[in-house]
Motif scaffolding. Structure first.
Motif, PDB file in Angstrom:
ATOM      1  N   LYS A 582       0.815  -1.213   0.000  1.00  7.14           N
ATOM      2  CA  LYS A 582       0.000   0.000   0.000  1.00  7.14           C
ATOM      3  C   LYS A 582       0.859   1.278   0.000  1.00  7.14           C
ATOM      4  O   LYS A 582       0.722   2.142   0.884  1.00  7.14           O
ATOM      5  N   PRO A 583       1.750   1.414  -0.972  1.00  9.15           N
ATOM      6  CA  PRO A 583       2.558   2.636  -1.015  1.00  9.15           C
ATOM      7  C   PRO A 583       1.791   3.796  -1.632  1.00  9.15           C
ATOM      8  O   PRO A 583       0.891   3.607  -2.465  1.00  9.15           O
ATOM      9  N   MET A 584       2.155   5.010  -1.230  1.00 13.09           N
ATOM     10  CA  MET A 584       1.556   6.228  -1.770  1.00 13.09           C
ATOM     11  C   MET A 584       2.607   7.322  -1.838  1.00 13.09           C
ATOM     12  O   MET A 584       3.504   7.386  -0.997  1.00 13.09           O
ATOM     13  N   ILE A 585       2.453   8.185  -2.864  1.00 17.94           N
ATOM     14  CA  ILE A 585       3.336   9.335  -3.032  1.00 17.94           C
ATOM     15  C   ILE A 585       2.468  10.564  -3.240  1.00 17.94           C
ATOM     16  O   ILE A 585       1.496  10.532  -4.004  1.00 17.94           O
ATOM     17  N   TRP A 586       2.841  11.658  -2.579  1.00 15.20           N
ATOM     18  CA  TRP A 586       2.159  12.938  -2.759  1.00 15.20           C
ATOM     19  C   TRP A 586       3.167  13.955  -3.272  1.00 15.20           C
ATOM     20  O   TRP A 586       4.248  14.126  -2.687  1.00 15.20           O
ATOM     21  N   THR A 587       2.831  14.600  -4.376  1.00 14.90           N
ATOM     22  CA  THR A 587       3.695  15.632  -4.927  1.00 14.90           C
ATOM     23  C   THR A 587       2.881  16.550  -5.820  1.00 14.90           C
ATOM     24  O   THR A 587       2.068  16.090  -6.630  1.00 14.90           O
ATOM     25  N   GLN A 588       3.039  17.856  -5.646  1.00 13.53           N
ATOM     26  CA  GLN A 588       2.439  18.879  -6.508  1.00 13.53           C
ATOM     27  C   GLN A 588       0.933  18.675  -6.690  1.00 13.53           C
ATOM     28  O   GLN A 588       0.422  18.686  -7.805  1.00 13.53           O
ATOM     29  N   GLY A 589       0.241  18.454  -5.602  1.00 13.02           N
ATOM     30  CA  GLY A 589      -1.207  18.311  -5.666  1.00 13.02           C
ATOM     31  C   GLY A 589      -1.683  16.989  -6.209  1.00 13.02           C
ATOM     32  O   GLY A 589      -2.873  16.845  -6.484  1.00 13.02           O
ATOM     33  N   SER A 590      -0.793  16.007  -6.392  1.00 12.27           N
ATOM     34  CA  SER A 590      -1.164  14.699  -6.930  1.00 12.27           C
ATOM     35  C   SER A 590      -0.854  13.618  -5.910  1.00 12.27           C
ATOM     36  O   SER A 590       0.130  13.711  -5.164  1.00 12.27           O
ATOM     37  N   GLN A 591      -1.713  12.615  -5.902  1.00 11.89           N
ATOM     38  CA  GLN A 591      -1.491  11.436  -5.068  1.00 11.89           C
ATOM     39  C   GLN A 591      -1.325  10.239  -5.991  1.00 11.89           C
ATOM     40  O   GLN A 591      -2.195   9.941  -6.803  1.00 11.89           O
ATOM     41  N   LEU A 592      -0.201   9.531  -5.875  1.00 12.03           N
ATOM     42  CA  LEU A 592       0.111   8.389  -6.719  1.00 12.03           C
ATOM     43  C   LEU A 592       0.182   7.144  -5.847  1.00 12.03           C
ATOM     44  O   LEU A 592       0.789   7.166  -4.780  1.00 12.03           O
ATOM     45  N   SER A 593      -0.452   6.073  -6.321  1.00 11.54           N
ATOM     46  CA  SER A 593      -0.497   4.843  -5.540  1.00 11.54           C
ATOM     47  C   SER A 593      -0.376   3.644  -6.469  1.00 11.54           C
ATOM     48  O   SER A 593      -0.561   3.744  -7.690  1.00 11.54           O
ATOM     49  N   GLY A 594      -0.065   2.491  -5.873  1.00 13.07           N
ATOM     50  CA  GLY A 594       0.072   1.239  -6.604  1.00 13.07           C
ATOM     51  C   GLY A 594       0.438   0.134  -5.627  1.00 13.07           C
ATOM     52  O   GLY A 594       0.716   0.382  -4.453  1.00 13.07           O
ATOM     53  N   ASP A 595       0.455  -1.084  -6.120  1.00 19.18           N
ATOM     54  CA  ASP A 595       0.857  -2.183  -5.249  1.00 19.18           C
ATOM     55  C   ASP A 595       2.337  -2.107  -4.897  1.00 19.18           C
ATOM     56  O   ASP A 595       2.747  -2.458  -3.795  1.00 19.18           O
ATOM     57  N   THR A 596       3.168  -1.646  -5.832  1.00 23.70           N
ATOM     58  CA  THR A 596       4.609  -1.478  -5.626  1.00 23.70           C
ATOM     59  C   THR A 596       5.055  -0.211  -6.341  1.00 23.70           C
ATOM     60  O   THR A 596       4.586   0.076  -7.450  1.00 23.70           O
ATOM     61  N   ILE A 597       5.946   0.533  -5.719  1.00 24.31           N
ATOM     62  CA  ILE A 597       6.459   1.779  -6.299  1.00 24.31           C
ATOM     63  C   ILE A 597       7.983   1.746  -6.240  1.00 24.31           C
ATOM     64  O   ILE A 597       8.570   1.433  -5.198  1.00 24.31           O
ATOM     65  N   TYR A 598       8.597   2.071  -7.374  1.00 28.26           N
ATOM     66  CA  TYR A 598      10.048   2.236  -7.458  1.00 28.26           C
ATOM     67  C   TYR A 598      10.331   3.713  -7.707  1.00 28.26           C
ATOM     68  O   TYR A 598       9.862   4.278  -8.699  1.00 28.26           O
ATOM     69  N   LEU A 599      11.094   4.351  -6.821  1.00 34.39           N
ATOM     70  CA  LEU A 599      11.460   5.756  -6.943  1.00 34.39           C
ATOM     71  C   LEU A 599      12.975   5.823  -7.138  1.00 34.39           C
ATOM     72  O   LEU A 599      13.740   5.470  -6.246  1.00 34.39           O
ATOM     73  N   ARG A 600      13.399   6.276  -8.329  1.00 35.92           N
ATOM     74  CA  ARG A 600      14.816   6.254  -8.681  1.00 35.92           C
ATOM     75  C   ARG A 600      15.408   7.663  -8.631  1.00 35.92           C
ATOM     76  O   ARG A 600      14.721   8.643  -8.948  1.00 35.92           O
ATOM     77  N   MET A 601      16.676   7.714  -8.284  1.00 38.81           N
ATOM     78  CA  MET A 601      17.421   8.967  -8.250  1.00 38.81           C
ATOM     79  C   MET A 601      18.655   8.856  -9.140  1.00 38.81           C
ATOM     80  O   MET A 601      19.222   7.769  -9.290  1.00 38.81           O
ATOM     81  N   LYS A 602      19.051   9.972  -9.723  1.00 37.79           N
ATOM     82  CA  LYS A 602      20.216  10.037 -10.578  1.00 37.79           C
ATOM     83  C   LYS A 602      20.972  11.314 -10.260  1.00 37.79           C
ATOM     84  O   LYS A 602      20.385  12.404 -10.251  1.00 37.79           O
ATOM     85  N   ASN A 603      22.267  11.176  -9.996  1.00 37.82           N
ATOM     86  CA  ASN A 603      23.079  12.321  -9.587  1.00 37.82           C
ATOM     87  C   ASN A 603      22.465  13.017  -8.381  1.00 37.82           C
ATOM     88  O   ASN A 603      22.420  14.241  -8.291  1.00 37.82           O
ATOM     89  N   ARG A 604      21.941  12.178  -7.447  1.00 40.20           N
ATOM     90  CA  ARG A 604      21.333  12.670  -6.215  1.00 40.20           C
ATOM     91  C   ARG A 604      20.148  13.591  -6.480  1.00 40.20           C
ATOM     92  O   ARG A 604      19.889  14.528  -5.733  1.00 40.20           O
ATOM     93  N   LYS A 605      19.425  13.331  -7.569  1.00 41.75           N
ATOM     94  CA  LYS A 605      18.199  14.067  -7.885  1.00 41.75           C
ATOM     95  C   LYS A 605      17.137  13.056  -8.268  1.00 41.75           C
ATOM     96  O   LYS A 605      17.436  11.982  -8.795  1.00 41.75           O
ATOM     97  N   LEU A 606      15.872  13.388  -8.021  1.00 37.03           N
ATOM     98  CA  LEU A 606      14.782  12.516  -8.426  1.00 37.03           C
ATOM     99  C   LEU A 606      14.764  12.430  -9.941  1.00 37.03           C
ATOM    100  O   LEU A 606      14.712  13.457 -10.638  1.00 37.03           O
ATOM    101  N   ASP A 607      14.777  11.218 -10.474  1.00 38.24           N
ATOM    102  CA  ASP A 607      14.875  11.034 -11.922  1.00 38.24           C
ATOM    103  C   ASP A 607      13.598  10.426 -12.499  1.00 38.24           C
ATOM    104  O   ASP A 607      13.012  10.982 -13.419  1.00 38.24           O
ATOM    105  N   ASN A 608      13.136   9.266 -12.013  1.00 39.86           N
ATOM    106  CA  ASN A 608      11.934   8.638 -12.544  1.00 39.86           C
ATOM    107  C   ASN A 608      11.354   7.711 -11.497  1.00 39.86           C
ATOM    108  O   ASN A 608      11.966   7.470 -10.445  1.00 39.86           O
TER     109      ASN A 608
END
Length: 810
Positions: A582-608
């Motif tokens: 039951k993961p959830m992400i909130w950013t810029q007025g949006s709520q994102l959810s799914g059974d599994t979430i992968y949050l990747r960073m590149k050069n210490r910045k959010l990438d995809n």
């Protein structure tokens, strides 16, 4: 001397013991028998025996001066050796000098000056000394040794050497029986084997089992890793550490910090576990200046004719793009074109004579004149322009070329600014960090994947569990007669040999179709990507990778992104945060959810990021909590730009619901609902911009007033704004939101007021109030002062009641 009665001191009430001479080789009395000169004498007082090569005994003062091979013996365990001795039998104080050596069981103390009391058995030195206890050696400037308790106190520049550690401190107590050190000041313990360091200002260290307990300003460090805590325990042999209250585990190499109130460290596994208000901090950069910095290094001062030509081919392209955005594209052009452009510009300014041949003396063209003789910049004469114009461009200092050069310098100053950084906070009930090899990490990821994705083709056989013992029928095996043919081997002749079978022809292997081979390779690649354990990310199996796992109630807080799930997993090999259950992400007025979430960073910045399966996105506009823009599908792949959401690609049964608004009233007018195989949603500066549909989309629009309630939401709709972390403090388990005090209720009439009657009905209106006045007293302006200030502020009835005019004499 033996017939004299011992004297009794008034203070102690005890008899004074005398120093007696037991034996000697020679004896000579001096000065009326008050001084005895003794060779190889043996003296005794109470339980102390004194020996020396020569000595002077002062019988009237009860003192002895001894010289050469001095020895003081007490019992069978304590012996003191020195070159000289001054001993006072009244105070039982011995002063030993010259190569002093004190031996007490397994303790050896050496110094040059030692004071020893034979009654209290306390030894003191203040000029530097060394104590050796089996494998431990302690040195200091001042020292105190207690023979009864076997405690030794050391002061100033204390150094303790053990087989596995080196201890440096200011104040230390050491017990030679238990071999435990006690610290009472700033102390450093350096490990000789593991190259680790322990620091404390109050604690103990057992040199036998190498266990340390610290209680003030504690710090354990090894390489780039450090561990702090109010209370710290560490077992060096087992490699186990435990910290309590305000603990901090920091890895400077990976730029990771773990904090909490209870932590454990396992050296063999290189693993640390933090519980009780545990959270981790990741440093995330907001601004990447790698490209602009490479350009800034090539920029030079204005007037350098090779300022543009010094760039490499790869940088010229980047510079042209940068200059074009700043309106400086002409600065990167070739010199002939640039000169033509400048001549046109100068001609428009009325300075067409600048490009002609100079008619003034050559001395006026010099540009290396002193600064004091340089003409003011305000002059616009032709000679001044020629003296200051760059020989390459031949333009005026106030022309576009100089403006461009100044802008380039501003660009250089901007790019050399410090990179802005932000922090990402991750919290959970339990945080665990460990360093694994790449081979171990792949095995761990494969085990987790197989645990969450079971192979349904394998049939699970359920074993029958019997609650009662089954009924069993016993059957006796039939008895067969014994075969006696083996007694007469080859009775009927030798057996015929078996015929040899013909050779089997091998089938010819058909050549592999390259199309099928390519298809198989693609299929294998898809399987590898789905497992995410086959790709090596350029690492070897022996490469060491740090991972961080959060178990139960995991949360993430960043200034522009928040998330929560039951568990999280972060690996430095791919810089990916994996969220499960039951993961959830909130950013810029949006709520994102799914059974599994992968949050990747590149050069210490959010990438995809990836959301799968049952991915869902809910978006609201301007805090409108009644109308929700929705996106749903099997898989959602999102990208970030400058740490803001840039695009969302929804794949598999992609559905959307969007609302259109009136530009004037900002009210919802229509609702659009779509269904397609996939679509792409783009964002500009973090705000929703447009949607692109693929493969025969089905889009329907209807007026909002005609839409039914069940049509306004998609299947799987989830909206939980209360679960969103509001601050970095709110992700900690012990966080309690601040209590907002409600204003005092003002229901009912206020004390000192009465309802005002209505003019039409004669009944008081609800909420109307008027001040009370005593009978016979008329209200005047000054009478308002008798009403309380807070009541006067709440009431507005004074303006409604006309004040009576005062009569004469009132």
């Amino acid at each position: 001397m033996g017939q004299k009665k011992p004297k009794v001191t008034a203070a102690s009430g005890k008899k004074k013991s005398k120093i007696t001479l037991i034996s000697s080789t020679t004896l000579e009395y001096l000065k009326n028998n008050t001084i005895a000169k003794v060779h190889n004498g043996v003296f005794q007082q109470d339980y102390s025996i004194l020996r020396s090569d020569s000595a002077y005994s002062y019988t009237d003062k009860n003192m002895v001066d001894a010289f050469g091979h001095v020895n003081i013996n007490q019992g069978d365990t304590l012996n003191i050796f020195s070159d000289k001795l001054n001993y006072d039998g009244n105070t039982k104080q011995a002063i030993l000098t010259g190569h002093v050596k004190m031996v007490d069981k397994d303790v050896t103390l050496t110094t040059e000056y030692l004071t020893y009391n034979t009654a209290t058995r306390i030894a003191t030195y203040v000029g530097g000394g060394k104590l050796v206890n089996k494998d431990n050696t302690l040195t200091s400037i001042n020292g105190y040794y207690f023979s009864f308790s076997r405690d030794a106190y050391f002061r100033y520049n204390v150094v303790c050497k053990t087989p596995d550690a080196l201890i440096k401190t200011d104040t230390l107590r050491y017990n030679s029986g238990t071999r435990i050190s006690y610290f009472y000041g700033p102390t450093h313990i350096y490990g000789t084997k593991d190259k680790d360091t322990l620091y404390t200002e109050d604690g103990t260290y057992n040199t036998v089992n190498e266990q340390a307990r610290f209680g003030k300003k504690n710090l354990y460090s090894q390489g780039t890793k450090t561990l702090k805590g109010d209370s710290l325990f560490y077992d060096r042999l087992k490699g186990y550490g435990r910290a309590v209250k305000h603990i901090t585990f920091n890895d400077n190499e990976q730029k990771t910090t773990l904090r909490g109130d209870l932590g454990e460290f396992y050296k063999d596994d290189d693993r640390a576990i933090v519980t009780q208000n545990a959270y981790a901090i990741f440093v995330v950069e907001e601004k990447d200046t790698t490209k602009t910095d490479s350009v800034a290094q090539k920029l030079t001062a204005p007037g350098d004719k090779n300022a543009v030509n010094k760039k490499s081919p790869a940088q010229t392209k980047t510079d042209s793009v940068t200059l074009k955005r700043l309106g400086l594209a002409s600065a990167a052009k070739k010199p002939p074109v640039q000169t033509k452009t400048d001549s046109v510009t100068i001609k428009r300014m009325g300075l067409g004579q600048v490009n002609k041949k100079p008619t003034v003396p050559s001395s006026t063209v010099k540009t290396d004149a002193p600064a004091s003789k340089t003409p003011p910049a305000k002059k616009t004469g032709a000679g001044d322009l020629k003296g200051k114009t760059d020989t390459t461009h031949k333009t005026k200092p106030g022309s576009k070329v100089k403006d461009k050069a100044d802008t380039l310098h501003k660009l250089k100053a901007d790019t050399l600014k410090r990179i802005k950084s932000d922090s990402l906070y991750m919290a959970a009930d339990t945080l665990e960090t460990q360093i694994l090899t790449w081979k171990e990490l792949k095995k761990l990821q494969r085990d987790r994947f197989e645990a969450n994705n079971r192979d349904t083709s394998i049939k699970i056989v359920k074993h029958l569990i019997l609650t009662k013992a089954p009924k069993v029928i016993t059957i006796e095996a039939p008895k067969m007669p014994v075969d006696t043919s083996f007694y007469h081997k080859e009775y009927f002749g030798k057996p015929k040999p078996k015929p040899v079978p013909p050779p089997v022809k091998k089938k010819q292997v058909k050549p592999i179709d390259p199309k099928k081979l390519a298809a198989d390779s693609i299929r294998n690649k898809i399987m590898a990507d789905s497992l995410e354990v086959i790709a090596n990310h350029g690492l070897k199996d022996t490469s060491r990778v740090r991972i961080i796992s959060g178990h139960h109630h995991s949360k993430i807080f960043k200034s522009d992104l928040q998330a929560k799930s039951d568990s999280m997993f972060y690996s430095y090999a791919d810089s990916t945060i994996r969220m499960y259950v039951k993961p959830m992400i909130w950013t810029q007025g949006s709520q994102l959810s799914g059974d599994t979430i992968y949050l990747r960073m590149k050069n210490r910045k959010l990438d995809n990021m990836d959301l799968f399966p049952n991915a869902f996105v809910v978006n609201i506009e301007k805090n409108d909590s009644l109308h929700f823009n929705q996106m749903g599908g099997t898989i959602i792949h999102g990208t970030f730009k400058d740490s803001k959401l840039n695009s969302l690609l929804v794949t598999g049964n992609a559905e959307t619901i969007a609302f259109t608004r009136d530009s004037a009233t900002n009210k919802v007018t229509d609702m659009m609902r779509s269904l397609s195989s996939r679509f792409l949603a783009n964002f500009v500066k973090g705000e929703f911009n447009r949607v692109t549909y693929y493969v025969k989309p089905d889009i329907r629009a209807l007026p909002f007033k005609d839409a039914k309630e069940e049509d306004k939401i998609l299947k799987g709709f989830i909206w939980k704004p209360k679960d969103r972390p509001v601050s970095k403090e709110s992700i900690i388990g012990s966080y309690k939101p601040p209590v907002v005090k409600k204003p005092a209720s003002t229901k009912g009439p206020i004390k000192g007021t009465v309802p005002v009657k209505s003019k039409t009905t004669g009944k008081p209106k609800p909420g109307d109030k008027v001040t009370t006045t005593p009978p016979g007293l008329k209200m005047v302006k000054d009478s308002a002062l008798i009403i309380k200030l807070d009541t006067a502020k709440k009431l507005d009835t004074l303006k409604k009641i006309p004040a009576a005019k005062p009569k004469a004499g009132q």
